[in-house]
Every structure is written in C-alpha cells, then in structure tokens.
Design a protein around this motif. Structure first.
Motif, PDB file in Angstrom:
ATOM      1  N   LEU A 140      18.832 -12.297 -21.753  1.00 39.60           N
ATOM      2  CA  LEU A 140      19.647 -12.945 -20.913  1.00 39.60           C
ATOM      3  C   LEU A 140      19.167 -12.602 -19.593  1.00 39.60           C
ATOM      4  CD1 LEU A 140      19.637 -16.322 -19.735  1.00 39.60           C
ATOM      5  CD2 LEU A 140      21.642 -16.118 -21.691  1.00 39.60           C
ATOM      6  N   TRP A 141      20.225 -11.834 -19.868  1.00 39.55           N
ATOM      7  CA  TRP A 141      20.848 -11.443 -17.981  1.00 39.55           C
ATOM      8  C   TRP A 141      20.404 -10.055 -17.872  1.00 39.55           C
ATOM      9  CZ3 TRP A 141      22.836 -14.317 -16.482  1.00 39.55           C
ATOM     10  CH2 TRP A 141      23.635 -16.182 -16.536  1.00 39.55           C
ATOM     11  N   ASP A 142      19.950  -9.185 -18.880  1.00 38.21           N
ATOM     12  CA  ASP A 142      19.206  -7.423 -18.294  1.00 38.21           C
ATOM     13  C   ASP A 142      18.094  -7.652 -19.451  1.00 38.21           C
ATOM     14  OD1 ASP A 142      18.938  -5.613 -16.341  1.00 38.21           O
ATOM     15  OD2 ASP A 142      20.635  -5.389 -16.166  1.00 38.21           O
ATOM     16  N   GLU A 143      18.085  -6.096 -19.154  1.00 37.75           N
ATOM     17  CA  GLU A 143      17.068  -5.018 -20.293  1.00 37.75           C
ATOM     18  C   GLU A 143      17.648  -5.807 -21.346  1.00 37.75           C
ATOM     19  OE1 GLU A 143      16.604  -1.689 -18.101  1.00 37.75           O
ATOM     20  OE2 GLU A 143      14.226  -2.315 -18.670  1.00 37.75           O
ATOM     21  N   ILE A 144      16.941  -5.288 -22.396  1.00 38.08           N
ATOM     22  CA  ILE A 144      17.410  -5.548 -23.807  1.00 38.08           C
ATOM     23  C   ILE A 144      15.641  -3.849 -24.509  1.00 38.08           C
ATOM     24  CG2 ILE A 144      17.918  -7.364 -24.534  1.00 38.08           C
ATOM     25  CD1 ILE A 144      14.909  -8.124 -25.598  1.00 38.08           C
ATOM     26  N   TRP A 145      16.909  -2.814 -25.897  1.00 43.56           N
ATOM     27  CA  TRP A 145      15.778  -2.476 -25.925  1.00 43.56           C
ATOM     28  C   TRP A 145      15.589  -2.541 -27.576  1.00 43.56           C
ATOM     29  CZ3 TRP A 145      19.543  -1.730 -22.205  1.00 43.56           C
ATOM     30  CH2 TRP A 145      20.510  -0.633 -23.130  1.00 43.56           C
TER      31      TRP A 145
END
Lengths: 249, 231
Positions: free
Chosen positions: A142-147
C-alpha cells in the motif's frame, strides 16, 4: 548584532566539526552496519525454510547459526531469465560483489524488465538430504515496497514456507504479512502450478480462500497489501520458470 | 575556612532545591507531553510496544541532554541571527549519532524505529528546551533540564506503550501474557476463567494512542490539582 563575516566563520567552523565527527563515526561503524544488513537478509532468506532447520526456535536463532547454515546447507546461485546460471565473472563485471546472490541489489534488479533481471536462488539441503529451493519476489504494497522469500519443495511446485517483509506497511494491518505467523503459515502446501501445468501462483483472496491449492485468506483491513502479494508472486516467480523446469527434468 | 566553603557553594556543582526543581518539574508539573502537549507525534507512533518505546525514550533523553549541554556551552558564541539553525545542526548531529550507533548495535530496533529516530530532530521538546532554557542558562543547569525533560517524555511514552502493548497484543515487553495460543502464559483458548478475553486490535493502531494519551492527560490533571486551569 555580529558582522556577517563572523557569523559565516562560526557556521563554517561548526559544520566542519560536525562533518568530521559524523564522517569518522560512519566510517568506524561501517563494517558493523554492513554485517548487520547482510545478516538481516540472510535471516529473512532462511526464514522461508524455518520449519526445516535444525534449530529449535527460529526467532532466537543466533548469528553464528545463520552463518553456519549458509556455509553448510545453502548453495546460492544467480539465474538469468533464460534459465542459465550467471557466471561469477559476469556478475563481478555487473558490480555484484563476489558474484554471490546475497550481494545482489534486489531493489535495482526489480526495476529492470523481467528478461534482463538477475535472479537470486538459494538451494537449501535439509539434514535429511531433501532439497528446497528459495526464490525471491518483490512488489508494491500500500505505502511502499514489499518483498518475500518463497521456499519450494523439490518438486518445485509445492510451497514449503514463505517469509515476507515490507518497508512501510501499517502496523496491525499490512505489516501483518510479516508479523502474523499464522497467516504466513497458510502458504505452506500451496502450489504454484495447477494440474494442467499452468502457472497460477497464489491468490490472496478477500472473503476467504476456496481453492485449496492456489488461494489463501486475505488479512482484513489489508486488501491492497494482499493484492500486492498476489501480483508480485504472479509476476516475479514466472522468471524462475525456465530454470525450475530443468530441475523438474 | 568558612569563606572558602561559601565560595565553593557558589561556584561548584551542587544539587539544591533549585536544581532538584529543574530535574523534577518536567516529570510532573511541567511534563512535556501531558502538560505542554509537545512531542505528540512520536508518542503516537512508537508506542505500540515497550521495546520500541524504551529505545526511543533513551534516544530522546540522550539527545535532549547533550543538545542542551552543547548549546548552553556555546550560547555566548552562537550568533543570534542564526541561533535556530545552529540548534538544529546540534540536534541533527546527535540524532545521526544515535541512528548510526543503533544501526551498529541494536539493528532490530533500528529497523523498526528508523524513520522515527530521524524524526527526533523535529521533536519540539528538544528544540523547545534549547530555545527556552539552554540559550540562557549554564551547562550544568541545562544538563539537569535536558535530563528532566527527556525522562518526563520517556515516562509517558512507556506508560502509553505498556497500556497499548498489553491490551492490544496481550504482551508486555515481548513476553506473551494473554492470548489465543499455547505460547501465552494465559491461553484464552483453554482457560475457563479468561475464555472471553480478546486482544483489542484498535490498541495496536495509531488512533488508540490518541485516546490513551488523552486519558493520561485527564488522569494527570485529576491527580495534580496545580494543573487545573481555573480561568
């Protein structure tokens, strides 16, 4: 009121002193910072196979244990999307230290098109001799990167475990992809391919999972983060297909 | 002998009534959070757990103390025209030091707090004390004032965090106390006495910090009549 030149002199002196102090500190602690960063991502990598390690409580794993697992049970390589393994020399030229998967700048790789990416792959050998393959995916929450790191069993289809991380998801909502162990456990036993051999990956399903092999329950209040995971698994894991096919034979 | 004793009393470091007031005032009568209502932003953000709140509290005490001492030592040399910027440089330097040290020695906390550690720079408590106190007082008094304000902030932070962590996650300092799995000391799935209990997820989210701080402010005023505004 002081003259402009004396003010300037004061400010210049102050900033120089401050700059010196900070530069020395940064330099002195650099090796420790690098070590911590590397240890953090190594831990995240083997967290995907946490259930198959010889440690009792993964949350209390020591740095020595992580290093030992990496030395003895992990074989790391870097793949290209055509399914070949990149040579250490080629990687050195591309600026990857030691040609090791753990030194890949995954954020940078993710910005390239899928065809041009270098893909990290960790082959984990359990103490009973079984092999697991840990692959990597990165996308947007939602706000920034995920991994996340996804461990596959030796049939390179069934998921043995996952570990997700994020940069700035909301605590209690999106951040649950990392913190909620029960939610993460859902992925175990899911499959990437359906019976016809089509690549389906895993769908984070709002309103409850129905398909026993390709869907997991979404986290309430974290729809967009969940969709981000669905997308990143679908888009990024495809790149591993050519290589994984060679394992399957 | 008597004369030298008097001289010592006037010049040496001492801890009398005035000094004690400098240190204890911000803990109660002039608390930065509950009375001055400063530093709310970080109090909302880092109070989901005791661990983070402790690291944050220690960091603010450190920054507050040393920023006050350094500013106070330089107060006669700092040109009035640029005093705010100089104060900001001092604070920013100390915060960067905190950040670098945390990254090297408390990496887990650094990962969880990173943005908010940087935000100590904008914590109005620190700058407020520099401008209001350190620019006009000697380093020793400023040290006490900085220490007092840092601790006053820290205490409230820890209180809010304790409430939020316990009612939100059923934990205290990471120890699992009450919750629906065998890992907790009281397992609500099996306990007949606490079977009804459920963690309140709202407590984990930011809005709950608003309620908790507001209730603390009210409780503080109810307990300390000096704070009641009669006007």
């Amino acid at each position: 009121m002081r003259s402009t030149s004396s003010v300037l002199l004061f400010v210049l002196t102050l900033t120089s002193i401050v700059a010196l102090i900070l530069a020395f500190l940064q330099n002195g602690l650099k090796s420790k910072h690098d070590f911590n960063e590397a240890m953090y991502s190594k831990k995240a990598t083997i967290a995907a196979v946490a259930n198959h390690l010889d440690v009792e409580d993964f949350s209390k794993i020591s740095e020595a244990e992580v290093t030992e697992i990496f030395d003895k049970q992990i074989k790391q390589m870097v793949l290209k999307s055509d399914g070949t393994v990149a040579t250490p020399e080629e990687l050195q030229d591309a600026g990857v230290r030691g040609g090791l998967a753990e030194n890949l700048d995954l954020k940078k790789e993710n910005k390239k098109s899928v065809e041009e990416r270098y893909l990290p792959l960790y082959e984990f050998t359990k103490s009973d001799g079984n092999k697991y393959y840990i692959v990597y995916a990165r996308g947007k929450g939602l706000w920034d990167e995920i991994w996340g790191n996804i461990a596959l069993e030796s049939d390179v289809n069934t998921i043995a475990g996952v570990s997700f991380d994020h940069k700035a998801e909301t605590p209690g909502l999106g951040a649950e992809i990392k913190d909620n162990k029960a939610w993460v456990r859902q992925f175990i036993g899911k499959k990437l391919y359906d019976n016809d051999g089509t690549f389906r990956a895993i769908d984070v399903k709002k309103g409850g999972a129905k398909d026993p092999y390709h869907e997991v329950d979404a986290i309430s209040g974290a729809t967009i983060t969940g969709d981000g995971i669905t997308d990143m698994l679908l888009e990024d894991l495809v790149a591993y297909e050519p290589y994984l096919k060679t394992i399957k034979g | 002998m008597a004369d030298t004793a008097v001289v010592e009393k006037n010049q040496g470091i001492q801890f009398g009534k005035k000094e004690r007031k400098l240190l204890t005032d911000p803990l109660n009568d002039n608390n930065p959070i509950t009375v001055q209502v400063l530093g709310i932003c970080s109090a909302l953000a880092v109070t989901t757990g005791m661990k983070n709140a402790t690291v944050m509290a220690v960091a603010v005490v450190f920054v507050c103390l040393f920023a006050n001492v350094i500013t106070s030592a330089l107060r006669k040399a700092i040109p009035k025209q640029v005093r705010m910027i100089v104060q900001l440089v001092i604070i920013a330097t100390l915060v960067t030091v905190v950040e670098l040290v945390l990254k090297a020695y408390a990496f887990e906390s650094y990962k969880q707090l990173s943005v908010f550690i940087g935000l100590i720079i904008t914590n109005c408590i620190v700058m407020g004390r520099l401008e209001a106190f350190a620019m006009a007082n000697k380093p020793y008094e400023s040290a006490l004032d900085g220490l007092g304000n840092g601790i006053g902030y820290g205490i409230i932070l820890l209180m809010v965090a304790a409430i939020r962590e316990f009612f939100g996650k059923g934990e205290f300092y990471g120890y699992k106390i009450i919750g629906p799995s065998p890992e907790y000391a009281i397992n609500t799935l099996e306990s007949s006495l606490f079977g009804w209990y459920q963690g309140n997820n709202l407590m984990v989210l930011f809005p709950s910090a608003m309620f908790v701080i507001a209730v603390l402010i009210w409780a503080h005023r109810a307990w300390n009549p000096k704070l009641v505004d009669v006007s």
